[in-house]
Each structure stands twice: as structure tokens, then as C-alpha cells.
Design a protein around this motif. Structure first.
Motif, PDB file in Angstrom:
ATOM      1  N   SER A  19     -17.586 -35.288 -42.851  1.00 12.22           N
ATOM      2  CA  SER A  19     -18.139 -34.092 -43.504  1.00 12.22           C
ATOM      3  C   SER A  19     -17.218 -32.896 -43.300  1.00 12.22           C
ATOM      4  O   SER A  19     -16.513 -32.808 -42.297  1.00 12.22           O
ATOM      5  CB  SER A  19     -19.527 -33.780 -42.951  1.00 12.22           C
ATOM      6  OG  SER A  19     -19.446 -33.448 -41.577  1.00 12.22           O
ATOM      7  N   PHE A  20     -17.233 -32.013 -44.272  1.00 13.56           N
ATOM      8  CA  PHE A  20     -16.472 -30.768 -44.232  1.00 13.56           C
ATOM      9  C   PHE A  20     -17.286 -29.802 -45.083  1.00 13.56           C
ATOM     10  O   PHE A  20     -17.496 -30.042 -46.274  1.00 13.56           O
ATOM     11  CB  PHE A  20     -15.091 -30.987 -44.842  1.00 13.56           C
ATOM     12  CG  PHE A  20     -14.066 -29.913 -44.563  1.00 13.56           C
ATOM     13  CD1 PHE A  20     -12.895 -30.228 -43.910  1.00 13.56           C
ATOM     14  CD2 PHE A  20     -14.254 -28.603 -44.974  1.00 13.56           C
ATOM     15  CE1 PHE A  20     -11.915 -29.257 -43.673  1.00 13.56           C
ATOM     16  CE2 PHE A  20     -13.302 -27.630 -44.741  1.00 13.56           C
ATOM     17  CZ  PHE A  20     -12.118 -27.962 -44.077  1.00 13.56           C
ATOM     18  N   TRP A  22     -18.655 -25.441 -45.674  1.00 15.07           N
ATOM     19  CA  TRP A  22     -18.372 -24.047 -45.367  1.00 15.07           C
ATOM     20  C   TRP A  22     -19.359 -23.142 -46.076  1.00 15.07           C
ATOM     21  O   TRP A  22     -19.960 -23.512 -47.077  1.00 15.07           O
ATOM     22  CB  TRP A  22     -16.942 -23.677 -45.752  1.00 15.07           C
ATOM     23  CG  TRP A  22     -16.621 -23.892 -47.200  1.00 15.07           C
ATOM     24  CD1 TRP A  22     -16.821 -23.019 -48.243  1.00 15.07           C
ATOM     25  CD2 TRP A  22     -16.045 -25.055 -47.795  1.00 15.07           C
ATOM     26  NE1 TRP A  22     -16.394 -23.546 -49.428  1.00 15.07           N
ATOM     27  CE2 TRP A  22     -15.920 -24.815 -49.185  1.00 15.07           C
ATOM     28  CE3 TRP A  22     -15.626 -26.282 -47.284  1.00 15.07           C
ATOM     29  CZ2 TRP A  22     -15.393 -25.743 -50.058  1.00 15.07           C
ATOM     30  CZ3 TRP A  22     -15.107 -27.210 -48.171  1.00 15.07           C
ATOM     31  CH2 TRP A  22     -14.986 -26.935 -49.529  1.00 15.07           C
ATOM     32  N   THR A  34     -12.722 -35.455 -48.695  1.00 18.76           N
ATOM     33  CA  THR A  34     -12.103 -34.984 -47.449  1.00 18.76           C
ATOM     34  C   THR A  34     -10.836 -35.787 -47.181  1.00 18.76           C
ATOM     35  O   THR A  34     -10.639 -36.880 -47.724  1.00 18.76           O
ATOM     36  CB  THR A  34     -13.050 -35.157 -46.238  1.00 18.76           C
ATOM     37  OG1 THR A  34     -13.351 -36.542 -46.073  1.00 18.76           O
ATOM     38  CG2 THR A  34     -14.322 -34.346 -46.403  1.00 18.76           C
ATOM     39  N   LEU A  51      -6.203 -31.422 -42.280  1.00 19.47           N
ATOM     40  CA  LEU A  51      -7.616 -31.686 -42.520  1.00 19.47           C
ATOM     41  C   LEU A  51      -8.021 -30.881 -43.750  1.00 19.47           C
ATOM     42  O   LEU A  51      -7.780 -29.666 -43.785  1.00 19.47           O
ATOM     43  CB  LEU A  51      -8.461 -31.247 -41.325  1.00 19.47           C
ATOM     44  CG  LEU A  51      -8.120 -31.882 -39.977  1.00 19.47           C
ATOM     45  CD1 LEU A  51      -7.081 -31.060 -39.242  1.00 19.47           C
ATOM     46  CD2 LEU A  51      -9.364 -32.001 -39.137  1.00 19.47           C
ATOM     47  N   GLY A  53     -10.969 -30.217 -47.073  1.00 12.32           N
ATOM     48  CA  GLY A  53     -12.259 -30.398 -47.719  1.00 12.32           C
ATOM     49  C   GLY A  53     -12.162 -29.857 -49.124  1.00 12.32           C
ATOM     50  O   GLY A  53     -11.729 -28.718 -49.326  1.00 12.32           O
ATOM     51  N   LYS A 125     -13.316 -33.032 -34.958  1.00 15.61           N
ATOM     52  CA  LYS A 125     -14.571 -32.302 -35.130  1.00 15.61           C
ATOM     53  C   LYS A 125     -14.325 -30.862 -34.714  1.00 15.61           C
ATOM     54  O   LYS A 125     -13.657 -30.613 -33.712  1.00 15.61           O
ATOM     55  CB  LYS A 125     -15.660 -32.929 -34.269  1.00 15.61           C
ATOM     56  CG  LYS A 125     -17.018 -32.305 -34.457  1.00 15.61           C
ATOM     57  CD  LYS A 125     -18.083 -33.061 -33.681  1.00 15.61           C
ATOM     58  CE  LYS A 125     -19.437 -32.479 -34.006  1.00 15.61           C
ATOM     59  NZ  LYS A 125     -20.514 -33.321 -33.464  1.00 15.61           N
ATOM     60  N   THR A 144     -17.598 -25.991 -40.783  1.00 14.27           N
ATOM     61  CA  THR A 144     -17.508 -27.057 -39.794  1.00 14.27           C
ATOM     62  C   THR A 144     -16.944 -28.312 -40.456  1.00 14.27           C
ATOM     63  O   THR A 144     -16.987 -28.461 -41.677  1.00 14.27           O
ATOM     64  CB  THR A 144     -18.893 -27.400 -39.204  1.00 14.27           C
ATOM     65  OG1 THR A 144     -19.733 -27.882 -40.249  1.00 14.27           O
ATOM     66  CG2 THR A 144     -19.519 -26.196 -38.526  1.00 14.27           C
ATOM     67  N   PHE A 145     -16.432 -29.218 -39.625  1.00 13.21           N
ATOM     68  CA  PHE A 145     -15.951 -30.504 -40.115  1.00 13.21           C
ATOM     69  C   PHE A 145     -16.148 -31.555 -39.040  1.00 13.21           C
ATOM     70  O   PHE A 145     -16.194 -31.242 -37.847  1.00 13.21           O
ATOM     71  CB  PHE A 145     -14.471 -30.435 -40.531  1.00 13.21           C
ATOM     72  CG  PHE A 145     -13.567 -29.940 -39.448  1.00 13.21           C
ATOM     73  CD1 PHE A 145     -13.009 -30.801 -38.521  1.00 13.21           C
ATOM     74  CD2 PHE A 145     -13.283 -28.588 -39.343  1.00 13.21           C
ATOM     75  CE1 PHE A 145     -12.176 -30.335 -37.513  1.00 13.21           C
ATOM     76  CE2 PHE A 145     -12.456 -28.107 -38.341  1.00 13.21           C
ATOM     77  CZ  PHE A 145     -11.904 -28.976 -37.424  1.00 13.21           C
ATOM     78  N   LEU A 147     -14.558 -35.393 -39.115  1.00 12.50           N
ATOM     79  CA  LEU A 147     -13.777 -36.273 -39.976  1.00 12.50           C
ATOM     80  C   LEU A 147     -13.266 -37.518 -39.263  1.00 12.50           C
ATOM     81  O   LEU A 147     -13.053 -37.510 -38.048  1.00 12.50           O
ATOM     82  CB  LEU A 147     -12.578 -35.515 -40.553  1.00 12.50           C
ATOM     83  CG  LEU A 147     -12.916 -34.278 -41.385  1.00 12.50           C
ATOM     84  CD1 LEU A 147     -11.645 -33.519 -41.726  1.00 12.50           C
ATOM     85  CD2 LEU A 147     -13.672 -34.683 -42.641  1.00 12.50           C
TER      86      LEU A 147
END
Length: 154
Positions: A19-20, A22, A34, A51, A53, A125, A144-145, A147
Motif C-alpha cells: 500500500s501507498f 497520501w 506501487t 519507492l 505510488g 514501511k 504512508t507506505f 511495500l
């Protein structure tokens, strides 16, 4: 200058390895695609973790993404906090309205990142804040992310 224009051909490739997300003001955006990988960065050609998104895809004509770059240190797990002045980069890219296939990329004026990156386990993370204030931008994402490395997905 922090803004650059790019042309990319249409690309339907989609992947979601974690997940990513904002916030832009009160609006929460979840990435539809992602990426988390290790690459050689532009000169001085050092390894960098990237990284990203993406909220949409080039073929729709409405493309929007954030990219975080973190300097490779070692294969050890790293728990770290960064600012732009210390080993990380933050970039935003979006499609240019009315110009299919053309995109604009801009570097953040300021940003902070907290990350736990496990190179061997293939996970990253963390959370970020960024500010884009020059060249006509007034954008302040927080996100947040969580991955999984592209080459380690199930």
C-alpha cells in the motif's frame, strides 16, 4: 529549476505490491500501482532504493505519482528518519492537461521521511510529509507506505 517535462508512451502495466497512500488536504488517495526496487541512480551512479505510488496510468491521460529515493547503505535492516538534506529525495510527477503523453516532474522543496527498510526481507514501511512551493506549486502531501520489493512479490 525544479520542474521538468517528459514524454512517455502509453503503459498499461499495473502492479500493487502493498500500500501507498497520501492526503492532499482533506482528500485521501490510495495508489493503484506501487513499486519498490533498487536501481543505479543518475550520476554519480550510486545504488538507490526507489519507492513509488501511482494514482492512475499514462494511458488514461491522468497520471499522478510520488517517488521516494533512499540511498542504499547495506543489506542490514535500517530504521531511519531523513530530510532532503540527508540521503533521500522526493519527487512528484503528473500528466500535463491537454498534452497527451506529456508529464511534468518536480522535486519537493522540503520533505521528511521515516522508514524501516529490510533489504533481505524485501519490505519497506514508513511515512512522509513533503512541500512543493516553487514554480507555481502549492502542494503538501502527507502519507504512508507498506511495500514489498518488486522482485520478491508472491
Amino acid at each position: 529549476m525544479k520542474v521538468h517535462d517528459f514524454y512517455f508512451p502509453k503503459d498499461e502495466h499495473q502492479r500493487l505490491n502493498g500500500s501507498f497512500s497520501w492526503y492532499l488536504g482533506p482528500t485521501l488517495v490510495h495508489a493503484r500501482s506501487t513499486s519498490f526496487l533498487l536501481r543505479l541512480s543518475p550520476p554519480p551512479r550510486e545504488h538507490t532504493w526507489f519507492l513509488t505510488g501511482t494514482a492512475d496510468y499514462p494511458s488514461t491521460g491522468d497520471y499522478f505519482y510520488f517517488q521516494i529515493g533512499v540511498d542504499y547503505v547495506s543489506e542490514e535492516v535500517m530504521d531511519a528518519s531523513y530530510t532532503l538534506e540527508g540521503g533521500f529525495s522526493f519527487r512528484h510527477m503528473h500528466s500535463i492537461p491537454g498534452q497527451p503523453g506529456w508529464y511534468q516532474s518536480v522535486r519537493a522543496d522540503s520533505a521528511e521521511l521515516t522508514i524501516r527498510l529490510d533489504p533481505v526481507g524485501g519490505t519497506a514501511k514508513g511515512n512522509f510529509t513533503a512541500h512543493f512551493n516553487t514554480d507555481g506549486y502549492d502542494m503538501h502531501p502527507t502519507g504512508t507506505f507498506d511495500l514489498i520489493r518488486d522482485d520478491m512479490k508472491n
